[in-house]
Design an enzyme around this catalytic site. Structure first.
Site, short mmCIF file in Angstrom:
data_model
loop_
_atom_site.label_atom_id
_atom_site.label_comp_id
_atom_site.label_asym_id
_atom_site.label_seq_id
_atom_site.Cartn_x
_atom_site.Cartn_y
_atom_site.Cartn_z
N GLY A 50 0.80 -1.22 0.00
CA GLY A 50 0.00 0.00 0.00
C GLY A 50 0.83 1.26 0.00
O GLY A 50 0.63 2.15 -0.83
N GLN A 81 -6.79 -2.71 -5.24
CA GLN A 81 -7.61 -1.56 -4.84
C GLN A 81 -6.74 -0.40 -4.33
O GLN A 81 -7.18 0.72 -4.26
CB GLN A 81 -8.62 -2.05 -3.79
CG GLN A 81 -9.16 -1.05 -2.80
CD GLN A 81 -8.42 -1.09 -1.47
OE1 GLN A 81 -7.29 -1.62 -1.38
NE2 GLN A 81 -9.02 -0.55 -0.43
N LYS A 95 5.74 -9.49 -6.01
CA LYS A 95 5.53 -8.04 -6.00
C LYS A 95 6.81 -7.28 -6.31
O LYS A 95 6.78 -6.23 -6.94
CB LYS A 95 5.03 -7.60 -4.62
CG LYS A 95 3.58 -7.89 -4.35
CD LYS A 95 3.16 -7.26 -3.02
CE LYS A 95 1.74 -7.65 -2.69
NZ LYS A 95 1.31 -7.10 -1.39
N ASP A 139 3.54 -3.34 7.29
CA ASP A 139 2.18 -3.32 7.83
C ASP A 139 2.06 -4.13 9.11
O ASP A 139 0.97 -4.45 9.53
CB ASP A 139 1.20 -3.87 6.78
CG ASP A 139 1.51 -5.31 6.41
OD1 ASP A 139 2.53 -5.85 6.89
OD2 ASP A 139 0.72 -5.92 5.66
N ASN A 140 3.18 -4.48 9.73
CA ASN A 140 3.06 -5.25 10.98
C ASN A 140 4.10 -4.77 11.98
O ASN A 140 5.14 -4.22 11.61
CB ASN A 140 3.22 -6.76 10.72
CG ASN A 140 4.62 -7.11 10.27
OD1 ASN A 140 5.52 -7.30 11.09
ND2 ASN A 140 4.85 -7.18 8.96
N CYS A 197 -4.60 -3.95 8.47
CA CYS A 197 -5.43 -3.52 7.34
C CYS A 197 -6.16 -4.72 6.73
O CYS A 197 -7.26 -4.59 6.23
CB CYS A 197 -4.59 -2.83 6.28
SG CYS A 197 -4.03 -1.21 6.82
N CYS A 350 -12.51 -17.17 12.29
CA CYS A 350 -12.46 -15.77 11.86
C CYS A 350 -11.82 -15.73 10.48
O CYS A 350 -12.02 -16.65 9.69
CB CYS A 350 -11.71 -14.91 12.89
SG CYS A 350 -9.98 -15.36 13.11
#
Ligand code: ZN
Length: 392
Positions: A50, A81, A95, A139-140, A197, A350
């Protein structure tokens, strides 16, 4: 407080480069000297997700001469997105390689170094040592603390950013001249308290808002212009459309950059940040089944009560057939416990198995001793039992 430029200027710009960067060159504060510094700069982007997507694209367009990309993941449809450096045809590709191709398309004069591997204690110091500046798009929390500590040990500056739903934060951390990440956040949040996220969602364009701040700060540090976002935390609220700048100070008691540091080498960051709480971890021992095992239980007609502990928006996307929705919060606050049947075995799931582990601890503590949870959650169900369902 302005700082001297991080990088010496390159010897010269070619005619093509002068044409390409002309809108920079006519800014007095950048000029030929500033652009030559960018050309000589080596910047590492941790992550091509992101934040890494817009960061890499603008760093490349700006003419940063060497760009490193460290990223081990592959492009997933649910990335597109917001991770605009990747496109439809990149789905399934590494990536790092997809990002490299985009950078080359934006600016062929950039030397791209791909580190197609997970950043770890084994390679972080060696990789960071090759660069002048690091842009952190992780992101962590485990990786975030590792990035911080490695940067402190190597005396390198880095530009940090974080995003969640409509909220973003950014800062420059450089222990040589100001605070580090641990000065601001000495301890990671308790396990399970802060959703990622992947669990909580993020507005795609928020990545650009925060990623562009990171590039802005990177350019200023490299060229030695303006007031760096050092000792300040930028807090952005996209719904209110406000930017607030909060002063942050170097903590003399900081564990890594303080006067008497207790962290003097890389530590076990997974352990430091914890995956799940000790209670949840204990509850899952001997009370965990796999998605294929759940499928067998359902097919055999076993008397189970399947509970989805995610949020309604996630339930709308995908669910395991036969489940009922009871968000984790209603289990943890006790309000949903009375509605659980006594004559069936409770099976919780979950998205990935973290929230269901927390819920499992509460359910077992309430007396449902044979309750279990599904390892890997609905993501594992989609992967191993029914790939026709959507993943998110
Ligand atoms: Zn510190």
């Amino acid at each position: 407080m302005s700082l001297p430029p991080l990088v010496e200027p390159a010897a010269e710009l070619t005619i093509d480069e002068v044409r390409r960067y002309s809108r920079h060159l006519i800014i007095p504060d950048v000029g030929m000297a500033g652009q030559k510094r960018l050309k000589n700069a080596k910047v590492l982007c941790v992550g091509a997700g992101g934040l890494g997507s817009p960061a890499l694209m603008y760093l490349a367009a700006a003419g940063v001469g060497t760009l490193g990309i460290v990223e081990f993941d592959t492009v997933d449809e649910s990335n597109l997105q917001r991770q605009i450096i990747h496109g439809q045809s990149d789905i399934g590709r590494p990536k790092a390689e997809s990002a490299r191709d985009s950078v080359r398309e934006i600016n062929p004069y950039v030397n791209v170094i791909v580190h197609n591997e997970a950043l770890s204690n084994d390679n972080v110091l060696e990789i960071f040592a090759q660069y002048d500046l690091i842009v952190d798009g992780t992101d962590n929390f485990a990786t975030r603390y590792m990035v911080n500590d490695a940067a402190v040990f190597l005396k390198k500056p880095y530009v940090w950013g974080s995003i969640y739903r409509f909220d973003g934060q950014a800062s420059v951390f450089w222990a040589e001249h100001g605070p580090c990440y641990r000065c601001l956040y000495p301890e990671p949040p308790p396990p399970g308290m802060v959703p990622s996220c992947a669990e909580g969602g993020v507005l795609g364009v928020l990545c650009a808002s925060i990623g562009s701040i990171q590039v802005n700060e990177a350019i200023k540090l490299l060229a030695g212009i303006g007031e760096p976002l050092l000792g300040r935390l930028m807090v952005y609220d996209a719904l209110e459309m406000t930017y607030r700048s909060v002063r942050i100070r170097k903590d003399p008691n900081c564990a890594v950059c303080g006067e008497n540091p207790t962290v003097t080498e890389l530590i076990d960051y997974e352990d430091f940040c914890g995956g799940i709480s000790d209670e949840a971890s204990a509850a899952t021992l001997g009370s965990t089944i796999t998605a294929p095992e759940l499928k067998e239980w359902i097919d055999s007609g076993k008397a189970i009560h399947l509970v989805d502990v995610r949020e309604p928006a996630e339930w709308e996307i995908v669910r395991i057939p036969g489940a009922v929705l009871v968000p984790k919060g209603e289990i943890l606050n006790g309000s949903a416990l009375a509605d659980l049947p006594q004559d069936k075995q409770i099976v919780l799931y979950c998205k990935a198995g973290t929230r269901s582990a927390e819920a499992l601890a509460a359910v077992k503590a309430a007396g449902f001793k044979d309750a279990v949870h599904v390892q890997g959650g609905v993501s594992s169900w989609v992967k191993t039992v029914d790939p026709s369902l959507p993943s998110y």
